[in-house]
Design an enzyme around this catalytic site. Structure first.
Site, short mmCIF file in Angstrom:
data_model
loop_
_atom_site.label_atom_id
_atom_site.label_comp_id
_atom_site.label_asym_id
_atom_site.label_seq_id
_atom_site.Cartn_x
_atom_site.Cartn_y
_atom_site.Cartn_z
N ALA A 155 1.02 -1.03 0.09
CA ALA A 155 0.06 0.17 -0.02
C ALA A 155 0.84 1.22 0.07
O ALA A 155 0.55 2.35 -0.68
CB ALA A 155 -0.85 -0.17 1.31
N VAL A 183 8.73 5.56 12.57
CA VAL A 183 7.94 6.88 12.66
C VAL A 183 7.12 6.95 14.24
O VAL A 183 6.33 5.64 14.40
CB VAL A 183 6.81 7.21 11.60
N VAL A 192 -4.26 -8.34 -1.21
CA VAL A 192 -3.50 -7.87 -2.16
C VAL A 192 -4.22 -6.59 -2.96
O VAL A 192 -3.75 -5.83 -3.48
CB VAL A 192 -2.83 -8.98 -3.09
N GLU A 222 9.86 3.20 6.48
CA GLU A 222 9.97 1.83 6.89
C GLU A 222 10.76 1.43 8.26
O GLU A 222 11.89 1.63 8.16
CB GLU A 222 10.12 1.02 5.65
N ARG A 256 -12.80 -18.93 4.77
CA ARG A 256 -11.64 -19.31 5.76
C ARG A 256 -12.17 -19.71 7.06
O ARG A 256 -11.65 -20.41 7.89
CB ARG A 256 -10.72 -18.24 5.70
#
Length: 516
Positions: free
Chosen positions: A82, A223, A495, A101, A346
């Site tokens: 994303a 962050v 995804v 990141e 699921r």
């Protein structure tokens, strides 16, 4: 003459060595540290799958800290699918974005994605004669989420899914190999052309595009806080390499930090019944973005909606992708019998496994499934796959009654031939029977996989406060958000989520900045 030439050559070589030594612009220690982290990440990915906290684009080079500026147009927290997608769209819309990141490599949970990316009415479906519709995709996802999905987010999601496939194709990420996942009636799960797992392929492609577009991507950049000024998001506080804190300003912030599936305290806070479950999540999925957004007045939704994936290899907490079942595998108990429709949603497959006395089962498949689901090659490398040249040999390796397993496969192959699963009503993933020796099995049990809950956003990916109003300049996309999937996520939709809403976040954040 010869001596003079030799002396001149030595002088030139010496100067070249000096220049090369100074080529780090005074940042040699940080670059060296990053290089070590990347090497370690690569080794851990290869040798220690249980430590996949640092899995991802480990061979890539990242932006050195001495290139960090004090201000950017858009600050993006998280370098998973994303975050990188948002950065590319922000750049395409004339912005100067940056990505932070906290882990040593890019990728996040996206790297672990296996089955593929769901999308409807795509050009690849049409090329292969698959008739599908956005409405059918909507209805099946809504049903899979027990009719609790946010209808606006879901409508935007399905209607923009084909465009997301086209966008990926336009930047060299082609997903034209189609399969099917549980809860779906059509082949709309898009995979790489060779049928391999989608995650690493997607991450590699996004990192490549981020580098080509000159978008700075800082790793080991944690962050800690999002800053506001005059009621608008104004910047972030980021800690570099666990040592140096910096304040970086920006006109908009996109939070793409993922979910909280690797935070046991947060999991048990909302779902005490899941205490002790293994998790398939990478170590960075600890809910940081949710916590930071709540401090700014953002609200959450569906935080107790935590998906347990039915097929997880327990010792390594490693997900066995749904594509294995989509390509024809069946689930078998320790007694050698099928016990449920393998292509059910699921939550229902998980419940069926947990209802077995041993609370575990085996995925059983043949050489045909192995050839079509390329991720199985990775499972073999990791030592998960049992093999038998005959059904009886496989039964012995599994420790199940050979006669029962042979009968189960015989019955299943008849069901495939007749297109009628009289035992459990399975209707998908039945294109091929299980008759191609050798035969294989993987022992599995449920594990924590995905957090459907997160911060509340609208279709512009704006983060909303308790009054339902956007927090100016604050956007979010991916697993950090909640509402899209409702009670239960359909395999292949995560995804699609990160690409569809990652794109939207980049576009809408750019529009916000231009309007300032």
């Amino acid at each position: 003459m010869y001596k003079k030439a030799t002396a001149a050559l030595i002088l030139v070589l010496s100067l070249m060595l000096v220049i090369a030594g100074c080529g780090n612009n005074g940042n040699a220690p940080q670059n060296q540290a990053q290089g070590q982290n990347q090497t370690q990440a690569s080794e851990q990915t290869d040798k220690s799958p249980e430590n996949e906290a640092v899995s991802g684009a480990s061979a890539k080079s990242y932006t050195p800290y001495d290139q960090l500026k004090d201000s950017y147009d858009i600050l993006i927290i998280g370098a998973g699918g994303a975050g990188m997608t948002a950065a590319l769209e922000a750049k395409a819309n004339g912005m100067d974005p940056v990505i932070f990141e906290k882990m040593p490599v890019a990728g996040g949970n996206t790297t672990k994605s296996s089955s593929g990316m769901n999308a409807s009415q795509t050009k690849f479906q049409k090329e292969q004669g698959i008739e599908d519709s956005n409405d059918k995709f909507y209805e099946e996802t809504f049903k899979g989420g027990h009719n609790t999905n946010d209808p606006d987010l879901l409508r935007f999601f399905v209607d923009h899914s084909a465009g997301a496939i086209d966008w990926l194709d336009s930047i060299g990420i082609r997903l034209n190999n189609l399969t099917i996942t549980g809860g779906m009636s059509e082949k709309r799960t898009h995979r790489p052309e060779d049928g391999s797992a989608v995650g690493q392929y997607l991450v590699d492609g996004l990192v490549r595009n981020v580098e080509e577009q000159g978008i700075p991507l800082f790793v080991n950049a944690n962050v800690k806080e999002i800053i506001q000024q005059d009621g608008k998001v104004h910047g972030v506080k980021v800690v570099l390499n666990d040592t140096e804190e910096k304040t970086i300003t920006g006109k908009a912030v996109i939070v793409a930090t993922g979910g909280y599936g690797a935070n046991p305290e947060m999991i048990t806070q909302f779902r005490p019944d899941l205490k002790g479950y293994v998790t398939t999540n990478q170590a960075g999925s600890t809910g940081d973005g949710i916590t930071m957004i709540e401090k700014l007045g953002g609200v959450t939704v569906d935080m107790d909606k935590i998906q347990v994936h039915p097929t997880v290899q327990q010792e390594k907490s490693y997900l066995i992708g749904e594509a294995v079942r989509g390509e024809g595998a069946i689930l078998v108990s320790s007694e050698g019998h099928r016990f449920h429709n393998e292509m059910d949603t699921r939550d229902k497959v998980t419940a069926a496994i947990n209802a077995l006395p041993e609370k575990s089962a085996y995925l059983v498949f043949d050489s045909g499934v192995k050839s079509r689901a390329k991720a199985i090659q990775q499972y073999e490398k990791m030592g998960f796959v049992l093999q038998g040249d005959t059904i009886e040999a496989l039964a012995e390796a599994m420790g199940v009654p050979a006669e029962a397993l042979a009968k189960t496969l015989e019955t299943w192959n008849g069901a495939v031939q007749n297109k009628n699963d009289a035992e459990f009503g399975r209707t998908t993933g039945m294109d091929h029977d299980l008759s191609g020796a050798p035969y294989y099995a993987i022992k599995i049990a449920p594990g924590i996989h995905y957090t459907m809950g997160g911060v509340k956003i609208n279709t512009n990916t704006e983060v909303l406060n308790k009054d339902g109003n956007p927090i100016p300049g604050l956007f979010a996309a991916g697993e950090v958000t909640g509402g899209l999937h409702g009670d239960n996520r359909i395999g292949g939709n995560s995804v699609a989520d990160i690409i569809i809403f990652g794109r939207q976040a980049g576009v809408k954040a750019a529009e916000f900045v231009k309007g300032q």
